[in-house]
Design a protein around this motif. Structure first.
Motif, mmCIF file in Angstrom:
data_model
loop_
_atom_site.group_PDB
_atom_site.id
_atom_site.type_symbol
_atom_site.label_atom_id
_atom_site.label_comp_id
_atom_site.label_asym_id
_atom_site.label_seq_id
_atom_site.Cartn_x
_atom_site.Cartn_y
_atom_site.Cartn_z
ATOM 1 N N ARG A 166 -33.786 -17.613 1.381
ATOM 2 C CA ARG A 166 -35.206 -17.739 1.691
ATOM 3 C C ARG A 166 -35.986 -16.515 1.216
ATOM 4 N N GLY A 169 -37.911 -16.528 -1.908
ATOM 5 C CA GLY A 169 -39.194 -17.211 -2.004
ATOM 6 C C GLY A 169 -39.028 -18.575 -2.651
ATOM 7 N N LYS A 170 -40.065 -19.396 -2.505
ATOM 8 C CA LYS A 170 -40.004 -20.776 -2.994
ATOM 9 C C LYS A 170 -39.584 -20.814 -4.458
ATOM 10 N N ILE A 173 -35.969 -19.743 -5.057
ATOM 11 C CA ILE A 173 -34.981 -20.749 -4.647
ATOM 12 C C ILE A 173 -34.865 -21.816 -5.725
ATOM 13 N N PHE A 174 -36.024 -22.291 -6.199
ATOM 14 C CA PHE A 174 -35.984 -23.346 -7.209
ATOM 15 C C PHE A 174 -35.356 -22.836 -8.502
ATOM 16 N N LEU A 177 -31.704 -22.953 -7.997
ATOM 17 C CA LEU A 177 -31.194 -24.326 -8.061
ATOM 18 C C LEU A 177 -31.190 -24.853 -9.495
ATOM 19 N N ASP B 145 -37.760 -31.317 0.327
ATOM 20 C CA ASP B 145 -38.074 -30.011 -0.240
ATOM 21 C C ASP B 145 -37.133 -28.988 0.391
ATOM 22 N N PRO B 146 -36.178 -28.459 -0.412
ATOM 23 C CA PRO B 146 -35.173 -27.560 0.160
ATOM 24 C C PRO B 146 -35.723 -26.176 0.494
ATOM 25 N N THR B 147 -36.991 -25.926 0.157
ATOM 26 C CA THR B 147 -37.502 -24.562 0.348
ATOM 27 C C THR B 147 -38.357 -24.423 1.602
ATOM 28 N N THR B 148 -38.718 -25.546 2.212
ATOM 29 C CA THR B 148 -39.572 -25.412 3.391
ATOM 30 C C THR B 148 -38.742 -25.549 4.660
ATOM 31 N N LEU B 149 -39.360 -25.216 5.765
ATOM 32 C CA LEU B 149 -38.708 -25.414 7.059
ATOM 33 C C LEU B 149 -39.415 -26.533 7.799
ATOM 34 N N PHE B 479 -34.516 -33.210 -6.164
ATOM 35 C CA PHE B 479 -35.728 -32.441 -5.833
ATOM 36 C C PHE B 479 -36.167 -31.503 -6.959
#
Lengths: 560, 538
Positions: A166, A169-170, A173-174, A177, B145-149, B479
């Motif tokens: 986490r 950051g968004k 992470i992407f 992936l 969305d794997p990045t949000t909670l 995703f």
């Protein structure tokens, strides 16, 4: 089980020695059993020609994981690491070249000569590697979680990992992936336009694997290697006296901690009864009754050669059989009576420093890919990708005065090579005084086995010399002796099943909870009292010592 | 400004039409716009040569979601799927491999090559079935969305994790392998017969720029395997009247639900006002206003051609530019006045009624890929042929036949020359390759249509000629498809949606993207603006 219990460790490679150290620290009595007269496995220094010593196989440190280095305090055992700057010199046949220095800004300046755009991107690239490496270091030093019954520690690790993710950051992470399954060629071109630069980056994703830069998943390999050294061009660090002094220091550290190390003690058989280890049998018949055995050997050797496979549950045996470990790497060591002159370098004194790190031969992505293509059809590359070092520049005593050692990793050289002689392009123009290849002094083979390599050995050596001659024309005339270590030698003489230097392919399906096989990635095995600590276990990313350290942690927990 | 619609759907391909049909069934006033004179996009039938009906691009069907067939009542609208029985692989040695839907016969056939493989083949089907069962529901779900909670996303991720954990160790092992390995490596664990592995792994490279030895191809293998398992009736098949008939059936259902469909109405721009779309402008200059625009064309056209880049956030645009198409296949459609006669199995037997696969060995497939890596079409390409006229005589004059040849590899970017001057050479290569197995082919070809990746781009609006509107590579699935953070059919432009193969679950005549997108659109329509803008801020 009582503390102070003896634990046999099969093999004296770097991971095994590190496991021995931690076990001793943990209050056990490890007994390291090494087949050869010296410890070190793939990380050794040998005199391959009178007066010439080389790190015959591995020629740079991974480097060792910071945590492991701290625990073992190797500096206490007169162990010194030489850190050349520049790290990597990447020449092109046309005389152009690229220098990778430790300092990002200076490297960017070098890149600017080829592309302003790439120079601008370089810092950003270095930064994202560094950012990700933090996460991967963490991932590499934990035990892969148990999927069905995660232990509290597993959950804690997952939580930490999750937090690590986490924190990226968004976007981070992407990227993670996306990059993992990506072809490293795509990864490199996402940042850079210069072929040479792309090739140096990409090389790290294919080193030691059966992947080309266009193979999906090669970026994961790069990121895994970046975990311990996030420099974009990878590490360049030589122990003074060659890799042998690393493993010698590891052995000293282990001994001081209380481990016993026996060389010339080849484990021929691991005894098991009713699914539990009962002892080991050495060549020569000596038997050691012992209830805990840690194998530093690769999974296939451990379960199919050392152990009686009938002890194994068929499903497990099948998975181990499917563990892909077909080597693609060969090693060529040259004894030179002078320093090769690279046409890409003008001034001699300047070049001395420039050549002190790693020399990357593989100017383009397509060059690397073509090198890979050959291996798919049982041929070795006629224009191979080479990772070259000349250790004698920083470490003169490795060779007689004024003379040098050149050590080259050669990719791609498939473990199963065709009997047919190499195409004319490769076989032609035999370099001077390199005929000594056949009597290359390899130590006693573990087992006899037939391979076309005995017939192709010299072809391979000649291809390497020819390839290098395109960059350093005077090289062929400097050669006093050539040692060629084929993938087949890696199996018979070093004990790497399939000749794979990482004990098994670094592929998405053979990493983390799948290394070596799903359900058994936690250093334990289905045989009670038998453990794995070699590169065939997580993370298995080269000379980092992390497999050995992780294994020790689990073994101690399990034995207590 | 012309008429006003609730939703304008860009593109009359099968996904666009499915999307339109569902929206209309939900009571929305929908207009579907197609650039060409015929509907169907790449699922189209045309009479290129008088009397011969070619399924120009897509030529077989298997993945069309059963719920769509059911919900749109497609059989009543004329959909009829005829079974495609088996796969015939000729070999140069005079031998062949012929797998049929009849499992027992297939086993006997494989036993000719290897006893071990014959038994493994059984095990293999048994193992693959639960894999398909695991993946199938994913094909109908909106990727989390794997990045949000956000609870909703976490719930879905948890659902996935639980599904995975509910698998047996054996199933997990296989699933992980399918998700990460190369088709060749995966099959190596099962079989020893080269030709069997080559033919099976072929379905792992369709629409990708990967070789059968490239990791990630095992997933595409599964993607194509899924059609095969659900009993004979939904194994691979033809649609009567050619693939276009599928599109026409969907179009028919759409019209019945009230969709207005206009052909030869190419879109020029998607109209955007202050971050919100308000309709489209046609190349004719006509403007059509709508609350929602749903685009079934690929991200390149939607965001780089139809929308001014200033309207889009830079990181999104970067993602769109990075999205890989890399067409790797071409299509050759042949008009024949007789049937091809294969050296290894002469005569017009039942082996011509199924798929005919030119994939004699692993190395053959891999070398075909090697050519493409360096910017040439394969000198000996992998070819997947079908002769629909044997099953459905309506597509050719009496006694004559049409043969549809899917050809890989044909890279969009050539190292030398352009596709316009390589087109005929490409066609000849295909004919010559077939002729090695069926020498009479040269004599019986009366007409041919050659579609290079460039033609697929020009004619059918498939950027770089990728038949799936973007590679089915791991980093572009679920995703991550098409743009990380925007895999939910929504876009940074309010009220603009994606509903084509470039969205999860991707290509093939599945219709799933169009259907899921319609659900998202309807949900947002009901939901407050707040929920919409929250999403688009992601």
């Amino acid at each position: 089980m009582p503390i102070g219990q003896r634990v046999a460790i099969v093999g004296g490679g770097h991971n095994a020695l590190i496991t021995a150290f931690y076990l001793a620290k943990g209050g056990f009595k490890p007994l390291v059993l090494e087949r050869r007269e010296i410890v070190g496995g793939g990380a050794i220094t040998e005199e391959f020609h009178p007066g010439f010593r080389a790190s015959t196989l591995a020629h740079t440190v991974g480097p060792l994981s910071a945590a492991v280095a701290r625990d073992l305090q190797l500096e206490k055992f007169d162990f010194e690491i030489l850190r050349p700057d520049p790290r990597v010199f990447a020449p092109r046949p046309d005389g152009q070249s690229l220098l990778f220095q430790n300092d990002t800004a200076r490297t960017a300046a070098n890149i600017a000569r080829l592309s302003e755009k790439d120079a601008a991107k370089y810092a950003q690239f270095a930064a994202s590697l560094e950012e990700l490496s933090g996460f991967f270091t963490q991932l590499c030093s934990i035990t892969p979680p148990a999927i069905d019954t995660p232990t509290p520690e597993d959950l804690w690790n997952l939580f930490k990992t999750g937090r690590g993710v986490r924190s990226l950051g968004k976007r981070g992470i992407f990227d993670l992936l996306r990059w993992g399954p990506m072809a490293v060629a795509d990864f490199a071109s996402e940042f850079f336009e210069t072929e040479l630069l792309r090739a140096v980056i990409a090389a790290r994703g294919i080193f030691g694997t059966a992947l080309g830069p266009w193979s999906a998943g090669s970026t994961a390999v790069l990121l895994l290697r970046a975990a311990v050294d996030h420099h974009p061009a990878g590490p360049a660090a030589f122990p003074r006296g060659g890799l042998g002094s690393l493993t010698r220091a590891l052995a000293d550290a282990a001994k001081q901690a209380g481990a016993e190390i026996r060389t010339n003690a080849e484990v021929q058989h691991i005894r098991a009864k009713n699914g539990a280890v009962t002892g080991v049998v050495l060549t020569g018949g000596e038997e050691i009754a012992i209830e805990a055995v840690v194998s530093g050997a690769d999974p296939k050797r451990t379960f199919f050669k050392l152990l009686d496979p009938t002890q194994l549950d068929p499903t497990f045996a099948l998975r181990v059989r499917n563990f892909r470990a077909a080597g693609t790497v060969a090693k060529v060591n040259l004894a030179l009576n002078g320093l090769p002159v690279f046409s890409a370098l003008d001034s001699a004194e300047g070049s001395l420093n420039t050549l002190s790190g790693r020399i990357h031969i593989g100017p383009e992505i397509d060059y690397l890919e073509r090198a890979f293509d050959a291996s798919k059809y049982g041929e070795f590359s006629t224009a191979p990708y080479l990772d070259v070092t000349i250790p004698t520049i920083l470490d003169a005593p490795m060779a007689p005065d004024g003379k040098h050692v050149l050590s080259a990793y050669v990719q791609f050289a498939p473990f199963k090579v065709a009997a047919a002689p190499a195409p004319p392009a490769a076989a032609s123009e035999k370099p001077a005084r390199s005929g000594a290849a056949e009597k290359s002094n390899l130590h006693a083979p573990i087992e006899k086995s037939e391979s076309n390599w005995s017939a192709r050995r010299k072809d391979l050596g000649d291809v390497v010399v020819k390839t290098l001659a395109a960059y350093a024309p005077n090289l062929p005339d400097l050669i006093e002796h050539m040692q060629v270590i084929t993938p087949h030698d890696l199996e018979t003489s070093y004990g790497f099943t399939g000749g794979h230097i990482f004990h098994g392919e670094l592929a998405l399906d053979q990493l983390f909870t799948m290394r070596p096989v799903l359900d058994w990635a936690r250093y334990k095995t289905p045989i009670r009292g038998l453990y794995l600590c070699g590169s065939g276990t997580h993370p298995g990313n080269g000379l980092t010592g992390l497999s050995g350290a992780n294994a020790a942690r689990e073994i101690i927990r399990d034995l207590r | 400004m012309g008429q006003h619609y609730d939703v304008v759907v860009i593109g009359g391909g099968h996904n666009g039409l499915v999307n339109a049909a569902y929206l209309a069934k939900a009571g929305k006033k929908v207009l579907a716009l197609e650039r060409r004179h015929v509907l169907g996009g790449a699922a189209v039938t045309e009479e290129i040569i008088p009397g011969f009906l070619f399924s120009e691009c897509s030529y077989v069907v298997s993945l069309l979601r059963p719920e769509i067939i059911r919900e749109l009542d497609l059989p009543r609208h004329g959909l009829e799927i005829l079974p495609l029985d088996g796969t015939f692989t000729p070999m140069l040695g005079g031998n062949h491999l012929w797998r049929m839907n009849d499992h027992a016969r297939t086993q006997r056939e494989i036993r000719r090559h290897s006893r071990v493989d014959a038994e493994a083949y059984d095990e293999f089907s048994k193992t693959m079935t639960p894999m398909c069962r695991f993946v199938k529901p994913l094909l109908s779900m909106i990727p989390p969305d794997p990045t949000t909670l956000k609870p909703a996303d976490l719930k879905q991720l948890h659902f996935l994790m639980q599904r995975f954990r509910s698998l047996s160790s054996e199933e997990r092992y296989t699933l992980v392998q399918l998700m990460t390995m190369s088709a060749a490596d995966f099959l190596d664990q099962w079989f020893e017969t080269d030709v069997l592995k080559a033919t099976m792994s072929a379905s792992g490279i369709i629409g990708t720029f990967l070789g059968i030895r490239s990791p990630g191809t095992a997933y595409v293998l599964l993607h194509h395997y899924m059609g095969e398992i659900d009993g004979a009736f939904r194994s691979w098949g033809f649609s009567r009247g050619g693939t276009g008939a599928i599109s026409n059936a969907i179009a028919d259902a759409a019209r019945e639900a009230g969709v207005e469909i206009r052909t030869q109405a190419p879109v020029a721009k998607i109209l955007v006002k202050s971050g919100r779309t308000c309709g489209v402008a046609l190349q004719s200059g006509e403007e059509i206003s709508a609350n929602v625009v749903s685009s079934s064309v690929d991200p390149h056209l939607t965001f780089e051609k139809f929308i001014d880049s200033s309207e889009l956030p830079s990181d999104f645009l970067e993602g769109v530019r990075r999205y890989k198409y890399r067409g790797s296949s071409g299509k050759v459609n042949l008009a024949l006045d007789a049937l091809p006669d294969f050296k290894c199995l002469p005569g017009a037997g039942a082996h011509l009624r199924g798929a005919i696969s030119i994939s004699p060995s692993i190395d053959y497939m891999e070398r075909a890929y090697d050519d493409a890596k360096y910017g040439n079409f394969s000198r000996r390409p992998y070819i997947d042929m079908v002769i629909p006229s044997l099953t459905d005589p309506s597509v050719a004059p009496p006694g004559k036949h049409v043969m549809s040849c899917f050809v890989q590899y044909a890279p969009y970017k050539l190292a030398t020359g352009t596709w316009d001057d390589q087109r005929e050479a490409f066609g000849d290569t295909v004919i010559n390759t077939i002729a090695e197995h069926a020498p009479n082919i040269k004599k019986i070809v009366t007409g041919r249509q050659i579609l290079t990746p460039l033609d697929l781009e020009r004619e059918f609006g498939l950027t770089q000629g990728n038949i799936f509107q973007g590679e089915l590579s791991l980093e572009q699935l679920f995703f991550l498809r098409p743009v990380p953070g925007w895999a939910y059919y929504r876009t940074p432009i309010d009220n603009l949606y994606m509903c084509g193969s470039a969205t999860h679950p991707g290509g093939g005549i599945m219709g799933a993207p169009g259907r899921i997108a319609s659900q998202v659109i309807l949900k947002d329509w009901k939901g407050s603006k707040a929920s919409r803008s929250r999403r688009s801020k992601n």
